[in-house]
Motif scaffolding. Structure first.
Motif, PDB file in Angstrom:
ATOM      1  N   GLY A  47     -82.261-102.334  57.475  1.00 15.69           N
ATOM      2  CA  GLY A  47     -81.704-101.022  57.184  1.00 15.69           C
ATOM      3  C   GLY A  47     -80.244-100.875  57.520  1.00 15.69           C
ATOM      4  O   GLY A  47     -79.558 -99.984  56.993  1.00 15.69           O
ATOM      5  N   GLY A  48     -79.739-101.717  58.424  1.00 17.44           N
ATOM      6  CA  GLY A  48     -78.327-101.660  58.772  1.00 17.44           C
ATOM      7  C   GLY A  48     -77.456-102.322  57.723  1.00 17.44           C
ATOM      8  O   GLY A  48     -77.946-102.909  56.755  1.00 17.44           O
ATOM      9  N   PHE A  49     -76.159-102.236  57.923  1.00 12.82           N
ATOM     10  CA  PHE A  49     -75.197-102.856  57.015  1.00 12.82           C
ATOM     11  C   PHE A  49     -74.444-103.955  57.738  1.00 12.82           C
ATOM     12  O   PHE A  49     -74.168-103.852  58.939  1.00 12.82           O
ATOM     13  CB  PHE A  49     -74.204-101.818  56.484  1.00 12.82           C
ATOM     14  N   GLY A  50     -74.105-105.007  57.000  1.00  9.65           N
ATOM     15  CA  GLY A  50     -73.364-106.130  57.556  1.00  9.65           C
ATOM     16  C   GLY A  50     -72.597-106.859  56.477  1.00  9.65           C
ATOM     17  O   GLY A  50     -72.052-106.262  55.562  1.00  9.65           O
ATOM     18  N   HIS A  51     -72.552-108.189  56.588  1.00 10.28           N
ATOM     19  CA  HIS A  51     -71.925-109.044  55.570  1.00 10.28           C
ATOM     20  C   HIS A  51     -70.441-108.737  55.383  1.00 10.28           C
ATOM     21  O   HIS A  51     -69.915-108.854  54.275  1.00 10.28           O
ATOM     22  CB  HIS A  51     -72.691-108.940  54.242  1.00 10.28           C
ATOM     23  N   GLY A  52     -69.794-108.341  56.468  1.00  8.13           N
ATOM     24  CA  GLY A  52     -68.364-108.100  56.379  1.00  8.13           C
ATOM     25  C   GLY A  52     -67.988-106.860  55.597  1.00  8.13           C
ATOM     26  O   GLY A  52     -66.888-106.797  55.052  1.00  8.13           O
ATOM     27  N   LEU A  53     -68.874-105.880  55.529  1.00  8.74           N
ATOM     28  CA  LEU A  53     -68.507-104.638  54.855  1.00  8.74           C
ATOM     29  C   LEU A  53     -67.222-104.090  55.471  1.00  8.74           C
ATOM     30  O   LEU A  53     -66.321-103.662  54.760  1.00  8.74           O
ATOM     31  CB  LEU A  53     -69.642-103.620  54.958  1.00  8.74           C
ATOM     32  N   GLU A  54     -67.133-104.082  56.790  1.00  8.79           N
ATOM     33  CA  GLU A  54     -65.846-103.890  57.472  1.00  8.79           C
ATOM     34  C   GLU A  54     -65.287-105.288  57.666  1.00  8.79           C
ATOM     35  O   GLU A  54     -65.884-106.107  58.370  1.00  8.79           O
ATOM     36  CB  GLU A  54     -66.063-103.181  58.805  1.00  8.79           C
ATOM     37  N   PRO A  55     -64.155-105.624  57.052  1.00  9.21           N
ATOM     38  CA  PRO A  55     -63.794-107.033  56.873  1.00  9.21           C
ATOM     39  C   PRO A  55     -63.213-107.750  58.074  1.00  9.21           C
ATOM     40  O   PRO A  55     -62.896-108.933  57.954  1.00  9.21           O
ATOM     41  CB  PRO A  55     -62.733-106.971  55.748  1.00  9.21           C
ATOM     42  N   ASP A  56     -63.060-107.106  59.224  1.00 11.21           N
ATOM     43  CA  ASP A  56     -62.478-107.800  60.367  1.00 11.21           C
ATOM     44  C   ASP A  56     -63.441-108.758  61.036  1.00 11.21           C
ATOM     45  O   ASP A  56     -63.069-109.435  61.996  1.00 11.21           O
ATOM     46  CB  ASP A  56     -61.951-106.798  61.401  1.00 11.21           C
TER      47      ASP A  56
END
Length: 280
Positions: free
Chosen positions: A47-56
């Motif tokens: 359910g969470g978000f990842g994969h570099g959605l925030e690219p740092d």
């Protein structure tokens, strides 16, 4: 070439699919479902978000920082997906402390490329991002037990005073605008005391500016600033557009792909702000 056309061309040429879909929604009337569909690629089974959605950081695991970026993207597109958001908030609840606080990141980021500032301090539950996530859920019109629990934790923390850095204060302001505890004079007096607050439009260094806190004329915190302050920062925003049409960043992401990704994010944000203030 004018500001908008140059920025549009940069987004079309160099930005991620997500920012391309967001640009098309905001500026070209495209269906915001395209933004939701692009976001799905960043949402994990938990359910969470990842994969570099925030690219740092290039970490695929779910992180609260990436959840916050997902919420910001939905808000920018003027849309929401109830199931997508519910799953994300359920995940936040699952990783929160017993009183509802969450951290920006987690030690798992150390297994992947990351910017230098993504370090131990981001593993500590804090108002950044807990307060900002609560505020964004209010803006999205989403109720959830975690939102209420986290809001109560934020209120307790703020009884001890405001954060000392501008990033944390930005998150706190996202929360405060949905409470009855708003004291504009107190906030205005605190801003000059913040680390990383860039009040002077002539200062080219990294920081949080008045336009980050009031990105549109109808922003809740717009009364904190004079017309002259905002006009100076809008002038600076225009000046900072690069020859390739995009806006630069003032920190070092972990690599070229992350740099371009973040430039796409800040370019769409800059164009949205200039549009909002009728400067395009």
């Amino acid at each position: 070439m004018d500001i908008f056309t140059a920025g549009r061309d940069f987004v079309r040429r160099d930005a991620r699919l997500l920012e391309g879909r967001l640009f098309a929604t905001v500026f070209e009337g495209a269906d915001p479902q395209g933004v939701v569909d692009a976001l799905r690629g960043y949402q994990n089974p938990d359910g969470g978000f990842g994969h570099g959605l925030e690219p740092d950081k290039r970490c695929p695991a779910s992180l609260p920082l990436d959840v916050e970026v997902a919420f910001d993207t939905l808000l920018a597109a003027g849309t929401r997906d109830d199931e997508m958001i519910r799953r994300a908030v359920d995940w936040l609840q699952s990783v929160a402390t017993s009183d509802g606080a969450v951290s920006l990141c987690a030690p798992i980021v150390e297994d992947y490329p990351r910017a230098e500032h993504i370090s131990e301090w981001t593993y500590q539950p804090d108002l950044n991002p807990t307060a900002g996530l609560v505020g964004r859920l209010h803006k999205l019109g989403v109720e959830h037990p975690w939102r209420d629990q986290a809001a109560a934790w934020c209120a307790t923390q703020l009884a001890n005073g405001f954060p000392e850095d501008a990033h944390g204060m930005h998150e706190v302001l996202e929360y405060l605008e949905h409470t009855d505890n708003v004291d504009l004079d107190r906030v205005r007096d605190w801003l000059p005391k913040l680390n990383w607050f860039r009040a002077d439009a002539a200062d080219p260094t990294y920081g949080v500016t008045p336009l980050h806190l009031a990105p549109a004329p109808d922003s809740f915190w717009r009364p904190l600033f004079t017309d002259a302050q905002l006009e100076a920062h809008l002038d600076r925003l225009i000046t900072d557009q690069q020859p390739d049409g995009g806006w630069a960043i003032t920190w070092e992401p972990p690599g070229p792909a992350s740099t371009l990704a973040y430039r796409g994010i800040v370019t769409v944000a800059a164009l949205r702000t200039l549009k909002a203030y009728n400067r395009l």
